[in-house]
Structure formats: C-alpha cells, structure tokens
Motif scaffolding. Structure first.
Motif, PDB file in Angstrom:
ATOM      1  N   GLN A   7       0.829  -1.193   0.000  1.00 20.20           N
ATOM      2  CA  GLN A   7       0.000   0.000   0.000  1.00 20.20           C
ATOM      3  C   GLN A   7       0.871   1.253   0.000  1.00 20.20           C
ATOM      4  O   GLN A   7       1.901   1.310   0.675  1.00 20.20           O
ATOM      5  N   LYS A  48      -7.432  11.223   1.773  1.00 17.72           N
ATOM      6  CA  LYS A  48      -7.129  10.104   2.671  1.00 17.72           C
ATOM      7  C   LYS A  48      -5.638   9.957   2.936  1.00 17.72           C
ATOM      8  O   LYS A  48      -5.118   8.847   3.138  1.00 17.72           O
ATOM      9  N   ASP A 384       3.364   4.081  -7.853  1.00  9.91           N
ATOM     10  CA  ASP A 384       3.136   2.672  -7.538  1.00  9.91           C
ATOM     11  C   ASP A 384       4.410   1.858  -7.763  1.00  9.91           C
ATOM     12  O   ASP A 384       4.785   1.003  -6.947  1.00  9.91           O
ATOM     13  N   VAL A 414      -5.055  10.522  -6.975  1.00  9.30           N
ATOM     14  CA  VAL A 414      -5.487   9.621  -5.905  1.00  9.30           C
ATOM     15  C   VAL A 414      -6.535   8.613  -6.392  1.00  9.30           C
ATOM     16  O   VAL A 414      -6.422   7.416  -6.084  1.00  9.30           O
ATOM     17  N   PRO A 415      -7.566   9.010  -7.166  1.00 10.10           N
ATOM     18  CA  PRO A 415      -8.531   8.006  -7.637  1.00 10.10           C
ATOM     19  C   PRO A 415      -7.883   6.895  -8.463  1.00 10.10           C
ATOM     20  O   PRO A 415      -8.331   5.740  -8.409  1.00 10.10           O
ATOM     21  N   GLN A 418      -6.238   4.493  -6.123  1.00  7.62           N
ATOM     22  CA  GLN A 418      -7.291   3.671  -5.517  1.00  7.62           C
ATOM     23  C   GLN A 418      -7.760   2.591  -6.480  1.00  7.62           C
ATOM     24  O   GLN A 418      -7.982   1.436  -6.077  1.00  7.62           O
ATOM     25  N   GLU A 419      -7.897   2.925  -7.773  1.00  9.17           N
ATOM     26  CA  GLU A 419      -8.292   1.932  -8.773  1.00  9.17           C
ATOM     27  C   GLU A 419      -7.264   0.814  -8.887  1.00  9.17           C
ATOM     28  O   GLU A 419      -7.606  -0.341  -9.159  1.00  9.17           O
ATOM     29  N   GLY A 421      -5.720  -0.382  -6.474  1.00 12.98           N
ATOM     30  CA  GLY A 421      -5.782  -1.167  -5.257  1.00 12.98           C
ATOM     31  C   GLY A 421      -4.601  -0.983  -4.330  1.00 12.98           C
ATOM     32  O   GLY A 421      -4.353  -1.815  -3.447  1.00 12.98           O
ATOM     33  N   PHE A 423      -4.017   2.132  -2.692  1.00 14.86           N
ATOM     34  CA  PHE A 423      -4.234   3.263  -1.790  1.00 14.86           C
ATOM     35  C   PHE A 423      -5.651   3.192  -1.239  1.00 14.86           C
ATOM     36  O   PHE A 423      -6.594   2.845  -1.957  1.00 14.86           O
ATOM     37  N   ARG A 424      -5.785   3.507   0.027  1.00 13.89           N
ATOM     38  CA  ARG A 424      -7.064   3.349   0.724  1.00 13.89           C
ATOM     39  C   ARG A 424      -8.186   4.171   0.086  1.00 13.89           C
ATOM     40  O   ARG A 424      -7.959   5.292  -0.371  1.00 13.89           O
ATOM     41  N   ALA A 425      -9.384   3.633   0.107  1.00 15.62           N
ATOM     42  CA  ALA A 425     -10.572   4.373  -0.310  1.00 15.62           C
ATOM     43  C   ALA A 425     -11.120   5.182   0.858  1.00 15.62           C
ATOM     44  O   ALA A 425     -11.829   6.175   0.656  1.00 15.62           O
ATOM     45  N   ASP A 426     -10.810   4.742   2.081  1.00 15.06           N
ATOM     46  CA  ASP A 426     -11.221   5.477   3.271  1.00 15.06           C
ATOM     47  C   ASP A 426     -10.311   5.049   4.412  1.00 15.06           C
ATOM     48  O   ASP A 426      -9.633   4.010   4.345  1.00 15.06           O
TER      49      ASP A 426
END
Length: 443
Positions: A7, A48, A384, A414-415, A418-419, A421, A423-426
C-alpha cells in the motif's frame, strides 16, 4: 509465490516560505493565515493522506546581512497551528517539526502528548537538529553544540520523551471519562544522561496512540543509524528509483540489530509533481515551475551558500565562477552547507561542464527533489512502481502553491491509485499509527 501489493503512503507538506513555494504566482495565497493551513489540511484529508506536515524555521534566513525576501511573512510555531487544525479535521495525522537542540524534552513531550489527546491520537514529531551558531544566536545558550553532538543530544531527547510518555499506565484514568487518576498508575521518572538530568512526574496521561509518531530526516550515516534506532518514519531526500532502492535497503537493513522489523520504519521521500493532459504539457509546466522557483537572485544566493563568497557580480545565466570556495566562514546566508564544500563545488563544476549549464540551470538541477511529471495515469503508475520495487513506502508531497497546490493531485491522481488497489478508499483506523500500519507505541 508473489507477495501482496504494498500500500502507498502519502503525506502533505505545507510548503511555507522557501524556494519551493512560488509565492509570486497569482494563485499563491497567505503563508500564515489559518485559512491556508485549513485548506491544505482538508484537501489532504479528502485525499485520505496519512498526515499533514509542517516545517520549522527558528531564524529568518539572511543574505549579506539582509532578511531573505522569501522569509518576510514569518514562520509560525507548528504545534499551535496543528492544535487549531485538530478541531477542523477528523482523521488526518498532524506532524510538527520541533528542534531537539533548542528545546527541552519535558516541555516538548508535554506539548506533543497534549496534541495527541486533542486530536484523539493523530500527533507526530519530526525531530530535527541544529549545530550552527547563526540559529543559536536566537537562544540563550547559542550554537553551543558541535556538529558531532547533534544526534547524541537528539537520541537522548527522544529516549527521555518516550520515558515520559510511558510513565502513565494505560488505565491510569479510572471510570468512564470521569478523569479520576489512580496515583499508583503514574510512575516517577528519573533520567541521567550526557545532556539531560531530570526527575519527577509527567503531567499528561498516556497518548491515545501509545506514543506520538516520531519522524526523522537525515541522510548521513549518523542520521540513518538514528532513524533505524529511533524513528517510525524517515523523511528521505533520495528521489531516483536506483538511489531510492539503495537508501531503502541500507536503512531497512539496519533495523534488525535494534530488534525492529522492516514494516516498523516507513521511508517517505519528499516529492513534487506537475500534471498535464499530455506528457509534453506536464513537462512544460514542470520547467516553468522550476524557473519560477529558482529565479536569478535565488540561484546566486544558493551558490553563495556553497562558495562562501559574495557572488553578486556573476551573471546567473552565465558560467560557474572559476574561483574556489572560501572555507573560512561555516555559515553563509543562514545555512550551514552540508559536507565538503570543495568537493561539492568540484562536482557541480563537472556537472555544469558536462551539460553546459549556466549557474541558474545548475541550481535548478541540483536543488530539484524527486518530481513526478506527466499525465495523472503516468504519475500514479510511477508512484506505484517506486513503492512496489522498494524504493520508498510512499511520498511526502510538496506542492509549489499555497494553499491550493495539492488539489489537482487529490482530484486526479489519488482516484487512479485507488483503482490500482494500492491506496485506501477510506481510513480504516482513527490514529496516525493506524494509517501508517505501525501498531500502538509501547515500551
């Protein structure tokens, strides 16, 4: 069998007044109004991020006896700002840079423990040191520390602070919020070392996260060893993939001799970014930003810090001077140059000759942090890659504008992380140690 994808950890650095901030840009706002701190912190929390990071300056920089124009708005005290931000954020970590040379452990431990309670477990301390008499003139004892003593004092400082934080048992407060104290659950402290000789009882209950997170920035061998023994996070300067891997392997490799595991120290280099709809647009934007950050006067001022001479007669768009550094003065412009200035000047001269760089072009090149330049998709992929290939555990982002410089990154990069996988979504926890995956601070 392949390991799970790591992560990414992200933090936001409030740029403040320095040559990273393009303060003359029309989009740049106040460096000291609370609205600026609030905007950047809330943007980081919306993204986040793990934490929000404030630098510290204990003396305004000077150049030839005059205040440097990038410092004229002042440098506010970090913990005061972060205490205010605790009231307008809910999960974002709050990191203060506090100098271990010109402060006392009892008072710093008390202030950090108080912030940790006010924020319900989100406080962090970036430990820095100072050895120059220029900064020391603002303090009663002056710049009394030899450079070699910086880390011995800092290590004692952190050990004593942790002893203070640990002197209250977790259940020292009885009842459901009634605030009654069990006196037997508060241990007296007594510490005798080379730099400190103190004893008594600490006044603040145990931190909600066990102990505030400790951050350290240092690249010397002493700094790396100090981080391996002491820190939870190291604020690294290494930006390229290969340099990052070497630094990462070196520092993580030191942990075992202190009984620590690799995940217990996060390596987060500083990084800037420039986004564009195309690679070409991003590159043009990055070049324009760097030229704004390093204007002619800044280029000459930076050169003077290494050469130790008045270089105002030289053309910033001309070649490097053919004179050697003057080593008679250890401080120039309020900063102590790192390392061997003669060797550094020779290295810069070779680089300038190889790439045919002017003074300004050279300073732009040698002062640049790791910078992610490209489309949002390209930047997300590169971040990443750094993390998956063990060049970093994440990055502390330093936007070039205050306070809106982070907005594009949070909205567009950031989105995509997250896509992927990574980085946290919340937020899944409430404390900064939860965000960093460090576990509770303990003995």
């Amino acid at each position: 069998m392949s390991r799970p994808r790591k992560q990414v950890h992200l933090a936001a650095h409030f740029p403040g007044v320095n040559n990273t901030t393009v303060w003359a840009d029309p989009e740049s706002k106040s460096q000291i109004d609370f609205s600026s701190f609030r905007h950047l912190a809330r943007t980081a929390e919306r993204g986040k991020f793990d934490f929000f990071f404030l630098a510290e300056g204990l003396r305004l920089r000077e150049l030839k006896g005059r205040i440097h124009d990038l410092d004229v708005v002042g440098r506010p005290e970090s913990l005061t700002v972060l205490a205010a931000l605790a009231a307008v954020t809910e999960r974002l970590g709050l990191a203060a840079t506090i100098n271990a040379t010109f402060n006392e452990p009892y008072e710093v431990a008390r202030r950090l423990a108080t912030l940790d309670h006010l924020s319900e477990g989100r406080a962090a301390w970036n430990v820095v040191t100072t050895s120059d008499a220029f900064t020391g003139e603002n303090f009663r004892r002056g710049g009394y520390l030899d450079r070699a003593d910086r880390y011995t004092r800092a290590e004692e400082f952190v050990r004593l602070a942790r002893e203070l934080w640990d002197s209250w048992e977790p259940d020292a407060l009885t009842g459901a919020g009634d605030g009654f104290v069990r006196p037997e659950a508060i241990r007296p402290f007594s510490f005798q070392g080379r730099h400190f000789d103190v004893a008594g009882h600490f006044t603040v209950p145990r931190s909600p996260q066990g102990r505030p997170v400790v951050i350290q920035a240092g690249d010397s061998d002493e700094g790396r060893e100090f981080a391996a023994r002491t820190a939870d996070v190291i604020f690294s300067r290494h930006g390229t993939l290969d340099d990052g891997k070497a630094f990462y392997a070196d520092v993580k490799g030191r942990l075992a001799r202190y009984g620590r595991l690799p995940h217990q120290l996060k390596i987060l280099p500083a990084a800037t970014f420039a986004l564009g709809d195309t690679e070409e647009e991003a590159a043009e934007r990055a070049a324009a930003i760097r030229r704004q950050q390093v204007g002619p006067q800044t280029a000459i001022a930076f050169l003077e810090q290494v050469w130790g001479r008045d270089m105002s007669a030289y053309d910033p768009d001309g070649p490097l001077p053919d004179v050697d550094p003057d080593l008679s003065d250890g401080v120039w412009g309020g900063r102590v140059p790192l390392g061997d200035r003669t060797a550094l000047a020779a290295k810069w001269r070779a680089l300038a000759e190889e790439k045919r760089l002017s003074i300004r072009e050279l300073v732009i090149e040698v002062t640049g942090r790791q910078s992610f330049i490209g489309t949002p998709a390209a930047v997300a992929a590169l971040i990443d890659r750094f993390v998956q290939e063990d060049a970093a555990d994440g990055f502390i982002l330093v936007p070039h504008l205050t306070p809106g410089g982070l907005d594009d990154f949070v909205d567009r990069v950031v989105p995509l992380l997250q896509e992927r996988g990574v980085f946290r979504a919340d937020y899944s926890g409430t404390t900064l140690r939860d965000h960093l995956g460090l576990g509770p601070g303990s003995n």
